[in-house]
Every structure is written in structure tokens, then in C-alpha cells.
Design an enzyme around this catalytic site. Structure first.
Site: not given
Ligand SMILES: Cc1cc2nc3c(=O)[nH]c(=O)nc-3n(C[C@H](O)[C@H](O)[C@H](O)COP(=O)(O)OP(=O)(O)OC[C@H]3O[C@@H](n4cnc5c(N)ncnc54)[C@H](O)[C@@H]3O)c2cc1C
Length: 449
Positions: A11, A13, A15, A170, A310, A328
Site C-alpha cells: 500500500g 497511501g 502510511g 465537505e 487505516d 492521515a
Molecule cells: C474522501 C476522504 C476524505 C478524507 N479527508 C481527510 C481529511 O481531511 N483529513 C484526514 O486526516 N484524513 C482524511 N481522510 C482519511 C485519510 O485519507 C486516511 O486516513 C489515509 O489515507 C489512510 O492512509 P493509509 O495509508 O492507511 O491508506 P490509503 O491512503 O487508503 O492507502 C492505501 C493504499 O493501499 C493500496 N492497496 C489497497 N489494497 C491493496 C492490495 N490488495 N494490493 C496492493 N495495494 C493495495 C491502495 O491502492 C492505496 O494506495 C479522508 C479519507 C477519504 C476517503
């Protein structure tokens, strides 16, 4: 020098990127796997969905972020599971990838709460494809209503946003501004004032985690934009042409945007890891994933497995507080912490517990309307909060080009009251009324959409 440990991150994102970047200069080899070749800045997805920004402004090619990081390789692929005995990551279309350390950072997916028809006829706002689909669909409804104004009486211009958290608030605010400011001029004979934005929230307030004063400010700002906020109301059923509420009311609507909540990526549970009720991976104080207890060698198969962002269920600090929200800053801080722990282990040192540093929360409702809650009980509303929100989002966007483009778009929009790409992207036939039919057709333009 011995073989350097191989760290596999699933992933890219907030994180996963934090882990990858923080492992630069550590004596490890890193493979960063994502199913997409780009990373998405989710907090600005609603602006893509409401034609405020181009899709490419909120996404960045992953490889482009690591040109200078020599110990890192990017692999585009869908992770389907883990072979714990062989300690290999299984991929849909590639050979398994062995690991010494595995960092799970797959994020979350929408949760439908078992509402009939929601998965089929509502659209979540979680991926770039979702955002472009919403934009296609919304603009298509106005084109259809403009061609046949009788459709308005049948709910063509009723837009239901489910969930009064930051994403729903939003989204609803941005839709209302798009209609009142831009579509009013794009469709001068349609009577755009008949379009309705209905925000539905089960609780008796919006933005539940915020202070009551911030909640009231958000509610006032929404109502000032003619958003119909329905508190203590629940969506019981979604169909292609109407929504049924728990109160019994049936609202004709062809657009339902689902912002009601997320659950951890289901692949985490499928991997057989310990999870909470919402599917988030349980982690120890140092963010490692505990192995199965008391089963001899079995116990060691999960050594070097970590979860961030997440998909994980970290606590603010050891033995205190609840599980941290899926935001985030949590993803970035957990990611950086895990990288440090892997570095410590490589140096033969013991790991340390994670501690979250709360730097505040923000949400924006529209032009010069936002709320911000900062450490030290500082609460900002209105223009100041909005400027703080703009600055922070520019700061955290990946890539200088994206920052410049977003800044330019916002400045242009602010000065001209205009919006960007009100473009319907589709393959084949015209978008139909049901969102799911469009979902299959949606094409994301990574250049200028
Ligand atoms: C519409 C929206 C608005 C938001 N607004 C805010 C905000 O204003 N402030 C804030 O703090 N937070 C906000 N958030 C929350 C924040 O975006 C998340 O908490 C953050 O993105 C989590 O990061 P992460 O790295 O855990 O996951 P993500 O950023 O979701 O990244 C996960 C990654 O894993 C990849 N992935 C998933 N499954 C697989 C798989 N099986 N194989 C390979 N790759 C895979 C995906 O493609 C993605 O790139 C918002 C979320 C959303 C959806």
C-alpha cells in the site's frame, strides 16, 4: 556485510509512503507494492468529484516520488494474501515476494452497514475512480435535466449525501456551491435553484468528533448554502431512482453519495490476522502484529509483521485511550514509527512503543468556511480556518507540480467564481441513471481530467 533485511510494504497511501520514505538510509532493501501506479491524496477527492480540481492534481505516480531512493523498488500489483510458512506476499498476477519485514498499509474500504441497495446504487468516495464517477454522474444529471426539464420533478436533481462526518460535510458543501455558483451560469434556463443537496446523518449533529461550537458553525455554513441537513435520520434503502428513509419518507433521487464510514481493507482479515470488529488489524504497542500465542514455531511466523494507517488499530499511547481514528496524520505517524522500529531492529536495538502527537483536525464546508481544532484548545471558524485548511493541504500534497496546479486552480476559482473540469468522461454509451452502470464505464484521465 551480510544480506540486508528485505522490507515489503503493501500500500502506497499516507502510511505506506511514510514507511518507505523513512527507510531511506537504513540498511534494508525495500519493495513498495500498490495495485495502482499512483498514490491518491484522499482528502481532496471531493474536489475532483465536484469539478474543483483535476483528477491528476490529487494523484502522483509512485515511482516519481522515489527517484533518489536507492534501496527501494516499486512493484505494481494486487496483493491477495500471505503464505505465512514461506513468509511470502502473494500477488494476483506476479510471482510471490519474500519478506523479512512486512508492513501492511492497505487502507480501508467503504462500509454499507447492510443497507439494501447501497452497494449497488450508491457510490462511495474513496478512490480516484469513485471521484471521477461522481463528477460524471452529477454533470450528467444536469445535462439530462436541461434536455428534459420534466425530469426534475422526478428527482433528477436531488443529490443525497449519506454521512455527516468530514467527507459528507465537505461533499455536500462543495456540491451546493457548484450548483449555486457555476451550474447556475452553465444551465441558465434550467432553474438550478430546484436542485437539492440533502445531507443525512444518523446522529443529532454533524462532525461528531469536533467540539459542539465547531459542529454548530459547520451546520450554519451548510444551511447558508441551502444544504438540507437531516439529523437523526437514516437511509434504509437505496434504489436506482429513490431513497427510503427510516422515517418512512421516500425521496426521488438518482444520486446517492456514500460517506457513511469505512472499514479496514478486507484482505487483512482474509490473511488470518487478529482484527477488531471493524476489521482493523490489532497491533502491539510498537505497532507489530502479535503472532498466535503459545504454539511453538507457529508463534514466529508473524515476526517482523507490522500494520500502519487505516488498516491498523493503534492506540494513542500504551495502555491508554481508545483506538485512534482513521486519519492521515495517524497513518503518517504510524508509518514513520514502524520504519524507525525496523531500523532499530537492524541495529540490534529493542523496539519502542508508538505515541501519537495530535496536531489538530480540520474540515471545510466551502469558500471561506471551514473549522479547525488545534492543540491547546484553539478553535478556528470561517476564513482563518479556511486559509489554514488550504495551506495544510498544499503542504501535504505529493509533488511540486501538483501543489502548483492545485494552488493555481484554487486561486483561479476564488477570483473568477469558476470551476475546473465539468467534463463527462465515458467509454461507449451515455451514462445511465444508475451509478453502478457508470462505474464499469468510468475512465480516469490521468493527464488533464
Ligand atoms: C474522501 C476522504 C476524505 C478524507 N479527508 C481527510 C481529511 O481531511 N483529513 C484526514 O486526516 N484524513 C482524511 N481522510 C482519511 C485519510 O485519507 C486516511 O486516513 C489515509 O489515507 C489512510 O492512509 P493509509 O495509508 O492507511 O491508506 P490509503 O491512503 O487508503 O492507502 C492505501 C493504499 O493501499 C493500496 N492497496 C489497497 N489494497 C491493496 C492490495 N490488495 N494490493 C496492493 N495495494 C493495495 C491502495 O491502492 C492505496 O494506495 C479522508 C479519507 C477519504 C476517503
Amino acid at each position: 556485510m551480510g544480506v540486508r533485511p528485505h522490507v515489503v510494504i503493501v500500500g502506497a497511501g499516507f502510511g505506506g509512503l511514510a514507511v518507505a520514505r523513512s527507510l531511506d538510509r537504513h540498511p534494508v532493501e525495500v519493495t513498495l507494492i500498490d495495485r495502482n501506479n499512483f498514490t491518491t491524496f484522499q482528502p481532496l477527492l471531493y474536489q475532483v468529484a465536484t469539478a474543483g480540481l483535476n483528477a491528476a492534481d490529487v494523484a502522483h505516480p509512485i515511482r516519481g516520488l522515489f527517484h533518489r531512493q536507492r534501496n527501494l523498488r516499486v512493484l505494481m500489483g494486487e496483493v491477495t494474501g500471505i503464505d505465512w510458512q514461506r513468509r511470502e506476499v502473494l500477488l494476483a498476477e506476479h510471482q510471490p515476494v519474500p519478506f523479512d519485514h512486512l508492513v501492511l498499509a492497505m487502507g480501508a474500504v467503504a462500509t454499507w452497514f447492510g443497507v439494501p441497495g447501497a452497494a449497488e446504487h450508491a457510490v462511495p468516495l474513496y478512490t480516484l475512480e469513485d471521484a471521477v464517477e461522481v463528477r460524471n454522474h452529477v454533470v450528467s444529471r444536469f445535462e439530462a435535466a436541461d434536455a428534459d426539464p420534466s425530469l426534475v420533478d422526478r428527482g433528477e436533481l436531488n443529490f443525497v449525501v449519506v454521512g455527516g462526518g468530514p467527507t459528507g460535510v465537505e461533499m455536500a458543501g462543495a456540491l451546493a456551491e457548484l450548483f449555486a455558483v457555476v451550474f447556475k451560469r452553465d444551465y441558465p434556463t434550467l432553474g438550478v435553484g430546484r436542485a437539492r443537496v440533502v445531507l443525512v446523518e444518523t446522529q443529532d449533529r454533524v462532525l461528531a468528533p469536533f467540539h459542539p461550537a465547531s459542529q454548530r458553525a459547520a451546520l450554519d455554513a451548510l444551511r447558508a448554502r441551502q444544504v438540507e441537513v437531516r439529523l437523526e435520520e437514516t437511509v434504509d434503502e437505496v434504489t436506482p431512482d429513490h431513497v427510503r428513509f427510516a422515517s418512512g419518507e421516500v425521496l426521488p433521487a438518482r444520486t446517492v453519495i456514500w460517506a457513511a464510514g469505512v472499514r479496514a481493507h478486507p484482505v487483512a482479515r482474509a490473511m488470518g490476522l487478529p482484527t477488531t470488529a471493524s476489521g482493523r488489524v490489532e497491533v502491539a504497542a510498537d505497532l507489530s502484529v502479535p503472532g498466535p500465542s503459545g504454539r511453538g514455531t507457529e508463534k514466529h511466523v508473524r515476526e517482523g509483521v507490522w500494520a500502519v494507517g487505516d488498516v491498523a488499530a493503534p492506540h494513542a499511547k500504551r495502555g491508554s485511550g481508545g483506538v485512534l481514528p482513521q486519519l492521515a496524520p495517524v497513518a503518517m505517524q504510524t508509518g514513520a514509527h514502524v520504519a524507525r522500529q525496523i531500523g532499530r531492529l537492524a541495529e540490534g536495538k529493542a523496539t519502542q512503543p508508538f505515541r501519537f502527537h495530535d496536531k489538530g483536525t480540520m474540515a471545510t464546508i466551502g469558500r471561506r468556511a471551514a473549522i479547525a481544532e488545534l492543540p491547546g484548545r484553539i478553535r478556528l471558524h470561517g476564513t482563518l480556518a479556511w486559509l489554514a485548511w488550504l495551506g495544510l493541504h498544499i503542504l501535504y500534497l505529493a509533488g511540486v507540480r501538483n501543489r502548483a496546479s492545485v494552488l493555481l486552480n484554487w486561486a483561479w476559482g476564488y477570483l473568477t467564481w469558476d470551476r475546473g473540469p465539468r467534463i463527462i468522461l465515458r467509454r461507449g454509451a451515455a451514462p445511465g441513471p444508475v451509478m453502478t452502470t457508470e462505474r464499469a464505464k468510468t475512465a480516469v484521465d490521468n493527464t488533464s481530467s
